[in-house]
Design a protein around this motif. Structure first.
Motif, PDB file in Angstrom:
ATOM      1  N   ASP A 189      53.192  42.258  11.579  1.00  0.00           N
ATOM      2  CA  ASP A 189      52.725  43.493  12.201  1.00  0.00           C
ATOM      3  C   ASP A 189      51.205  43.510  12.054  1.00  0.00           C
ATOM      4  O   ASP A 189      50.681  43.716  10.962  1.00  0.00           O
ATOM      5  CB  ASP A 189      53.379  44.675  11.473  1.00  0.00           C
TER       6      ASP A 189
ATOM      7  N   GLU B 140      49.002  45.498  12.879  1.00  0.00           N
ATOM      8  CA  GLU B 140      48.332  46.764  12.572  1.00  0.00           C
ATOM      9  C   GLU B 140      48.302  47.015  11.059  1.00  0.00           C
ATOM     10  O   GLU B 140      47.319  47.489  10.517  1.00  0.00           O
ATOM     11  CB  GLU B 140      49.066  47.914  13.279  1.00  0.00           C
ATOM     12  N   THR B 141      49.410  46.671  10.375  1.00  0.00           N
ATOM     13  CA  THR B 141      49.511  46.953   8.933  1.00  0.00           C
ATOM     14  C   THR B 141      49.367  45.697   8.075  1.00  0.00           C
ATOM     15  O   THR B 141      49.124  45.792   6.878  1.00  0.00           O
ATOM     16  CB  THR B 141      50.895  47.546   8.608  1.00  0.00           C
TER      17      THR B 141
ATOM     18  N   LEU C 151      51.873  44.005   7.386  1.00  0.00           N
ATOM     19  CA  LEU C 151      53.225  43.799   6.843  1.00  0.00           C
ATOM     20  C   LEU C 151      53.906  42.691   7.643  1.00  0.00           C
ATOM     21  O   LEU C 151      53.779  42.635   8.859  1.00  0.00           O
ATOM     22  CB  LEU C 151      54.032  45.091   6.918  1.00  0.00           C
TER      23      LEU C 151
ATOM     24  N   LYS D 176      57.324  39.603   7.726  1.00  0.00           N
ATOM     25  CA  LYS D 176      58.700  39.338   7.341  1.00  0.00           C
ATOM     26  C   LYS D 176      59.058  37.902   7.677  1.00  0.00           C
ATOM     27  O   LYS D 176      58.639  37.403   8.714  1.00  0.00           O
ATOM     28  CB  LYS D 176      59.587  40.224   8.229  1.00  0.00           C
TER      29      LYS D 176
ATOM     30  N   GLN E 138      56.107  35.637  -0.313  1.00  0.00           N
ATOM     31  CA  GLN E 138      56.024  37.038   0.068  1.00  0.00           C
ATOM     32  C   GLN E 138      55.385  37.914  -0.996  1.00  0.00           C
ATOM     33  O   GLN E 138      54.569  38.757  -0.704  1.00  0.00           O
ATOM     34  CB  GLN E 138      57.429  37.600   0.345  1.00  0.00           C
TER      35      GLN E 138
ATOM     36  N   PRO F 103      49.964  41.723   2.594  1.00  0.00           N
ATOM     37  CA  PRO F 103      49.602  42.330   3.877  1.00  0.00           C
ATOM     38  C   PRO F 103      48.100  42.618   3.958  1.00  0.00           C
ATOM     39  O   PRO F 103      47.484  42.439   5.009  1.00  0.00           O
ATOM     40  CB  PRO F 103      50.397  43.642   3.911  1.00  0.00           C
ATOM     41  N   GLY F 104      47.511  43.038   2.835  1.00  0.00           N
ATOM     42  CA  GLY F 104      46.075  43.303   2.828  1.00  0.00           C
ATOM     43  C   GLY F 104      45.281  42.052   3.182  1.00  0.00           C
ATOM     44  O   GLY F 104      44.316  42.101   3.951  1.00  0.00           O
TER      45      GLY F 104
ATOM     46  N   LEU G 187      45.536  41.364   6.910  1.00  0.00           N
ATOM     47  CA  LEU G 187      44.655  42.239   7.689  1.00  0.00           C
ATOM     48  C   LEU G 187      43.205  41.783   7.601  1.00  0.00           C
ATOM     49  O   LEU G 187      42.498  41.737   8.604  1.00  0.00           O
ATOM     50  CB  LEU G 187      44.745  43.670   7.175  1.00  0.00           C
ATOM     51  N   ARG G 188      42.785  41.444   6.386  1.00  0.00           N
ATOM     52  CA  ARG G 188      41.404  40.980   6.211  1.00  0.00           C
ATOM     53  C   ARG G 188      41.149  39.714   7.029  1.00  0.00           C
ATOM     54  O   ARG G 188      40.128  39.598   7.708  1.00  0.00           O
ATOM     55  CB  ARG G 188      41.099  40.736   4.730  1.00  0.00           C
TER      56      ARG G 188
ATOM     57  N   ARG H  70      40.846  40.499  10.645  1.00  0.00           N
ATOM     58  CA  ARG H  70      39.567  41.137  10.943  1.00  0.00           C
ATOM     59  C   ARG H  70      38.452  40.095  10.999  1.00  0.00           C
ATOM     60  O   ARG H  70      37.627  40.109  11.897  1.00  0.00           O
ATOM     61  CB  ARG H  70      39.272  42.175   9.861  1.00  0.00           C
TER      62      ARG H  70
ATOM     63  N   ASP I 186      47.107  47.040  -4.033  1.00  0.00           N
ATOM     64  CA  ASP I 186      45.762  47.175  -3.477  1.00  0.00           C
ATOM     65  C   ASP I 186      45.435  48.571  -2.890  1.00  0.00           C
ATOM     66  O   ASP I 186      45.888  48.921  -1.803  1.00  0.00           O
ATOM     67  CB  ASP I 186      45.677  46.105  -2.365  1.00  0.00           C
TER      68      ASP I 186
ATOM     69  N   TRP J  97      43.909  48.759   0.744  1.00  0.00           N
ATOM     70  CA  TRP J  97      44.878  48.559   1.817  1.00  0.00           C
ATOM     71  C   TRP J  97      45.759  49.791   1.979  1.00  0.00           C
ATOM     72  O   TRP J  97      46.058  50.223   3.095  1.00  0.00           O
ATOM     73  CB  TRP J  97      45.732  47.311   1.517  1.00  0.00           C
TER      74      TRP J  97
ATOM     75  N   GLU K 224      43.987  52.288   3.968  1.00  0.00           N
ATOM     76  CA  GLU K 224      44.018  51.942   5.391  1.00  0.00           C
ATOM     77  C   GLU K 224      45.345  52.321   6.039  1.00  0.00           C
ATOM     78  O   GLU K 224      45.413  52.557   7.239  1.00  0.00           O
ATOM     79  CB  GLU K 224      43.868  50.425   5.548  1.00  0.00           C
ATOM     80  N   MET K 225      46.403  52.283   5.252  1.00  0.00           N
ATOM     81  CA  MET K 225      47.731  52.544   5.798  1.00  0.00           C
ATOM     82  C   MET K 225      47.963  54.036   6.064  1.00  0.00           C
ATOM     83  O   MET K 225      48.847  54.399   6.823  1.00  0.00           O
ATOM     84  CB  MET K 225      48.825  52.024   4.847  1.00  0.00           C
TER      85      MET K 225
ATOM     86  N   ILE L 270      47.663  55.091   9.687  1.00  0.00           N
ATOM     87  CA  ILE L 270      48.688  54.374  10.460  1.00  0.00           C
ATOM     88  C   ILE L 270      50.065  55.000  10.226  1.00  0.00           C
ATOM     89  O   ILE L 270      50.827  55.243  11.163  1.00  0.00           O
ATOM     90  CB  ILE L 270      48.702  52.877  10.077  1.00  0.00           C
TER      91      ILE L 270
ATOM     92  N   ARG M 164      52.520  56.890  12.799  1.00  0.00           N
ATOM     93  CA  ARG M 164      53.905  56.423  12.997  1.00  0.00           C
ATOM     94  C   ARG M 164      54.899  57.548  12.745  1.00  0.00           C
ATOM     95  O   ARG M 164      55.899  57.670  13.447  1.00  0.00           O
ATOM     96  CB  ARG M 164      54.195  55.229  12.088  1.00  0.00           C
TER      97      ARG M 164
END
Ligand SMILES: Cc1cc2nc3c(=O)[nH]c(=O)nc-3n(C[C@H](O)[C@H](O)[C@H](O)COP(=O)(O)OP(=O)(O)OC[C@H]3O[C@@H](n4cnc5c(N)ncnc54)[C@H](O)[C@@H]3O)c2cc1C
Ligand code: SF4
Lengths: 747, 327
Positions: free
Chosen positions: A611, A613-614, A616, A618, A653, A735-736, A739-740, A743, B302, B305, B308-309, B312, B316
């Motif tokens: 995802d 956007e987040t 996250l 899987k 994960q 996930p962080g 995202l980084r 970006r 974190d 992060w 940031e969520m 969002i 949602r």
């Protein structure tokens, strides 16, 4: 169906799906784990642990603890000063710290009391005075700081914090790199992880004035036997080690542990049985998990995609003690040289002491981290050439009956079938690149050992022995020192007599892992058990089969055959078999480490969704093909593949065994904060068995317990790259971080 | 295994009997499912001499609608909240939140009352006595400093109950009963921003029920939870929303609450949104939440992060609330 194959196999039990023989006991709760054992007058012991990451012990004061009603005995390090360690050359552990503590959680003292609560309260009352020393949390810092020695007892030759450094080179690496058409060069980082077996370590000791008996949740009863004898100063002939049913180990129970010595000594001091069960937090301190590794890889490919050169520099964060660390340093380099042919290869691996819980062998010991780095780097280099990831792996296939760049002999090799199988099952050709942004496929391959030629202490004796006894009732009893830690060797030890002798597998008793009753097997590590015990069991059974065949027909009732043979022999029908270590490997120093009689091969394709956007993400599905040689019991092989994939995916994960650098405390010493995937976080797993029928293995078998873990992590990393175009090099993939990375790519 | 400190266990069969026991024993704690309290006792965070069990109070296990209110008894199991037809129909966000609490076994032990009275959580506090001692303890228990806000004088351990933010957005209140008194407290006032003790409940009181004004037709709601795993994990962030639109499809009301950040579940102020279009209101609510919420290192994930969520997850939650079937 009793027709004989050319390998002597009749197919009555081998190759068939069969339930584990202890499965029902486990499912109903009837299985007896170490903590289920209770003896009359038994005491409970607990361990006092260090609150400092690195300090001198000034004084230990038991006076308050001893005043607590119910406290029976205490134990301090000076009572068991003898050093031990699973590898004979690096014995740097003591049952309880004597002069120094080296990590938060290091065992310092023990208390035995009438009940567990009292022992726990008493431990909190033991006063330990420390003189703090500088603590080293980072391996690079530990390498640089020779003014602080974590092990200052090692003498003049070891004025550093190095457990072991291995530097080996095969061929002109720099030259080949310079000539390569495509070079991938990158830094990778594997964060430490731990085994998290559901059963915590537990030991119970009984002393009758002459002999010591220790029941322990271990996967190496033989080494525990030797270590107890050494540390307690007892003849090994008067020490008995019994392994009850074990609730998971994964390499986390392959060292002798403090608690085994403590219960033994406390039993000897009190004359009463003593038990100790680690808390979950203590299991995290006992650790021996997968080493954090900082890895720099350079992989050079020719225009056609041939691997010309591989160069790596690896710093391995060992934690406070050596454990198997010497082997880890070798495995980090030596096990990478298949399933692909390397033109040239060089590695420099340094295993370093730090003030953290000691690392050791976790499933896929030493080679999971380099495999992650290498398989990612291979994709990176191939991408520049525009070669498909499966294709580049195919083009570099090392082959069968061949020698690797570092001098290891590969017998059978089903890697090409593995690749083909995952390519087909995953729909790679039709689907890759067509799943849309956010979803991707990745591939990786690997190789692993089926035991090694090298017993951990040098000796000429067999690595595994099996005794089989036939009773005139038709009952067959198999005695073997092997450790069933859930992988199923006890089931196999019933299948083999069924196969060889024609008895019903349900009529076989397996007496296992009891040093008084069973011949030595070195233990459940290095994926050696099925291969070595299997061969030993076949040898023992075939001797008996000859005796039965002499006097009866294979179609006669089994008990009648035994009766006739026993009458003929005039004595009980017993035989033994063994696996004798072969000379394998190359003759340079270290050339035998990682040399195995047979190698297993794996390939995975992973499908992930991200995802964007987040961050996250899987793992949706993993197709895992594994060449185990021959699936002696396909259900068990599939179980091993699934378990391996699950474990590898979890490490990608979320799993992280880390400390706060400022104080050395573990960040997540419990199963809520140390996250292992739940069934909902586990991908769909397709276990695809490939059989290459190894000429040397039992019925052609190799291994299945550790190999199939390796490709999971890099296949996932490569799939994430395919999904969103970012290359993650630090595990676990948070996930962080995703995202980084996304970006940064946009900038 | 970690052991429990010694205590005397009482098993009353009526609320009055339980209240009498609380009044009688100074050093007593209530225990419902024990899924929060038992681990805390093993960690040496609580060591009551007496435990008064609510498990025998089946009279408090109910869900019903009465006089314009939905009443949820305190010993109602979390799993019941997830499955109950009334809750699913009238308070779907509560059912969603309940279904995401812990795992299946814990949901069948844990209760609504226990969830609303859940102790706050922090990486430096939900640890064994040994670990906390090695750390040097902290403000919340046995120590003098906070490791999250180093210069802080207040504990900022995180409110981590999943049901609380949902009930707050629904305007719920709780009924607290003691031997001599019954009082009704709006949930927004039930929580205070002190991580050491983040509710106003007295030692002699039992939370007997939650009362929720029956949602009027057209009220939409949703709960979004951020966590690392699909089960077991406490919220790293929880966002609850209720909202309604007017006849023109413009925003009429919105209530937004977050949990998993600070010592109490927090209402996000969104006063200026009525009359805006849905898109504007959504964007604005997300901005408000981002400004008003500040994740800390009290949770092992974190904080950057997590921050940031926030917008969002607000977006949602709103989107999902609006897309759920209108009642
Ligand atoms: C592994 C794990 C994961 C978890 N995950 C989550 C999660 O994701 N989300 C979440 O919200 N919670 C989670 N929890 C916490 C807990 O399971 C739930 O919050 C549960 O609802 C608590 O209810 P209980 O009845 O077990 O509370 P108890 O442990 O019995 O009580 C908790 C506290 O409330 C008090 N109390 C209980 N009932 C009353 C009452 N009626 N009146 C006054 N005081 C009362 C008790 O004295 C105690 O202090 C988790 C717990 C564990 C162990
Ligand atoms: S927020 Fe501070 S005081 Fe509160 S539990 Fe965490 S470390 Fe302790």
């Amino acid at each position: 169906m009793t027709e004989e194959g050319k390998d002597g196999r009749r197919g009555v039990s081998i190759g068939r799906r069969q339930r584990k023989n202890e499965g029902r006991l486990k499912a109903t709760g009837a299985a007896m784990y170490a903590d289920d054992l209770r003896l009359p007058r038994m005491l409970f012991a607990k361990t006092v642990r260090s609150t400092e990451p690195h300090a001198r012990i000034v004084r230990i004061d038991f006076s308050e603890a001893k005043k607590l009603p119910g406290v029976i005995e205490t134990l301090a390090g000076h009572e068991l000063p003898e050093r031990y360690g699973v590898i004979p050359w690096t014995q740097d552990e003591q049952a309880l710290c004597v002069d120094k503590v080296r990590f938060v959680g290091d065992p310092v003292a023990a208390v035995a009391a009438l009940d567990e609560r009292t022992a726990e309260e008493a431990c909190a009352l033991v006063r330990v005075e420390y003189e703090k020393l500088p603590a080293l949390m980072d391996p690079d810092e530990a390498l640089a700081r020779t003014d602080v020695l974590i092990h200052d007892e090692r003498g003049a030759n070891h004025q550093d914090n190095l457990t072991k450094r291995v530097q080996l080179a095969f061929g002109p690496v720099d030259e080949k790199l310079a000539q390569s058409a495509s070079i991938a060069e990158a830094d990778f980082f594997y964060e430490g992880s731990t085994h998290a077996p559901i059963e915590p370590h537990c030991a119970l000791a009984q002393w009758d004035g002459v002999t010591l008996t220790v029941w322990s949740s271990t996967q190496i009863p033989h080494y525990v036997h030797r270590a107890l004898s050494k540390v307690l100063g007892l003849s090994a002939a008067r020490v008995r080690v019994i392994q009850p049913v074990v609730g998971g180990a994964f390499g986390g129970k392959s060292d002798p542990f403090s608690l085994e010595f403590c219960v033994a000594k406390l039993a000897m001091k009190t004359g009463r049985p003593v038990k100790m069960l680690y808390t979950r937090e203590e299991v995290f301190y006992a650790h021996r998990g997968r080493h954090p590794m900082k890895m720099r890889y350079r992989v050079g490919l020719s225009k056609e995609g041939a691997i010309e050169a591989v160069d790596s520099k690896i710093v391995i964060d060992g934690g406070a003690y050596a454990s198997f660390g010497l082997v880890t340093a070798y495995y980090a380099g030596q096990l990478l040289t298949g399933p692909y042919r390397f033109g040239t290869y060089r590695f420099d691996a340094a295993r370093v002491y730090t003030n953290k819980p000691p690392c050791g062998p976790k499933r896929g010991h030493g080679s999971v981290q380099p495999r992650f780095a290498f398989e990612c780097a291979l994709d990176m280099a191939a991408e520049k050439l525009g070669i498909d990831p499966i294709e580049v792996r195919r083009r570099n296939f090392v082959g069968e009956n061949t020698e690797t760049v570092n001098g290891q002999w590969i017998t059978s090799n089903g890697f090409m079938q593995c690749l083909e199988s995952v390519e087909r099952a995953s729909g790679w050709r039709e689907r890759r690149g067509k799943l849309g942004f956010g979803r991707g496929l990745g591939v990786a391959g690997s190789m692993y050992i089926s035991g090694t030629a090298y017993p951990v202490y040098p000796n000429q004796m067999p690595q595994s022995g099996v005794v089989v006894k036939l009773d005139r009732s038709g009952r067959v009893t198999v005695y073997c020192g092997a450790s069933d830690i859930g992988q199923g060797i006890n089931t196999l030890l019933a299948q083999i007599p069924a196969e060889e002798l024609g008895c019903d597998p349900e009529d076989v008793s397996v007496v296992a892992a009891d040093t008084d009753l069973t011949p030595v097997d070195l233990g459940a590590y290095s994926s050696r058990v099925t291969y070595m015990c299997g061969l030993a069991a076949i040898e023992a059974c075939r001797k008996l089969r000859a005796q039965l065949d002499e006097v009866s027909e294979a179609t006669d009732p089994f008990a009648l055959r035994v009766e006739k043979a026993e009458a003929k022999a005039g004595t009980t029908l017993v035989s033994s078999g063994a696996y004798r270590t072969q000379k394998l490997g190359a003759d340079y120093r270290g050339g035998t480490i990682g040399a195995s009689p047979a190698y297993s091969f794996s390939a995975h394709v992973a499908q992930v969704s991200v995802d964007a956007e987040t961050g996250l993400w899987k793992v949706e599905r993993i197709w895992a093909a594994h060449d185990c040689g021959k699936a002696l019991n396909p259900t068990l092989v599939e179980g091993q593949i699934e378990g391996s994939v699950y474990m590898g995916a979890g490490e990608a994960q979320m799993e992280a065994h880390t400390v706060y650098p400022e104080n050395g405390l573990l960040r997540a010493p419990n199963l809520l904060d140390y996250r292992i995937p739940t069934s909902l976080d586990t991908p769909e797993i397709d276990s695809l068995i490939v059989e290459s029928n190894d000429p040397s293995g039992p019925y052609g078998a190799k291994e299945a317990g550790e190999g199939p873990l390796h490709p999971a992590i890099p296949a996932i990393a490569n799939a994430i790259h395919d999904a969103v175009g970012v290359r993650l090099t630090r595990l676990p993939f948070s996930p962080g971080d995703i995202l980084r990375a996304l970006r940064e790519r946009k900038c | 295994m970690l052991t429990l400190p010694p205590f005397t266990h009482h098993a009353p069969t009526s609320v009055d009997e339980a209240l009498a026991l609380l009044a009688q024993h100074k050093d007593a704690l209530l225990i419902a499912g024990g899924t929060d309290l038992v681990p805390n006792m093993k960690h040496g965070l609580r060591s009551p001499a007496h435990l008064v069990s609510l498990r025998g109070l089946s009279s408090l296990a109910y869900t019903r609608e009465e006089n314009g209110e939905i009443l949820l008894g305190a010993t109602t199991l979390i799993q019941t909240l997830a499955d109950d037809a009334l809750v699913k129909k009238r308070l779907p966000a509560l059912a969603e939140a309940a279904a995401q609490i812990a795992g299946p076994q814990l949901r069948r032990m844990g209760t609504l009352g226990g969830n609303l009275c859940l102790d706050t959580r922090c990486v430096y506090i939900n640890q064994t006595h040994f670990w906390r001692r090695a750390l040097g303890f902290c403000l919340k228990k046995d120590g003098t400093v906070c490791h999250v806000v180093k210069s802080g004088k207040r504990c900022v351990a995180a409110a981590s109950n999943d049901t609380a933010p949902v009930l707050m957005t629904l305007g719920a209140s709780v009924v607290l009963q003691s031997k001599h008194n019954v009082r009704r407290v709006p949930l927004t006032e039930f929580y205070v921003s002190d991580g050491i003790r983040n509710t106003v409940i007295g030692d002699d009181e039992i939370l007997v029920e939650a009362r929720i004004p029956a949602p009027r037709t057209g009220l939409c709601m949703a709960y979004e939870k951020l966590r690392q795993r699909e089960a077991i994990d406490f919220p790293a962030l929880g966002v609850a929303v209720t909202l309604s639109l007017d006849a023109q499809g413009l925003l009429e009301t919105i209530r937004l609450a977050v949990t998993g950040l600070a010592a109490r579940p927090q209402m996000v102020r969104c006063d200026d949104l009525a009359g805006r279009t849905v898109d504007e209101a959504t964007a604005e609510a997300a901005r408000h939440a981002f400004k008003q919420c500040h994740p800390l290192t009290n949770i092992n994930i974190d904080p950057e992060w997590r921050r940031e969520m926030i917008p969002i997850f607000v977006r949602r939650a709103i989107r999902r609330a609006l897309s759920s079937p209108r009642r």
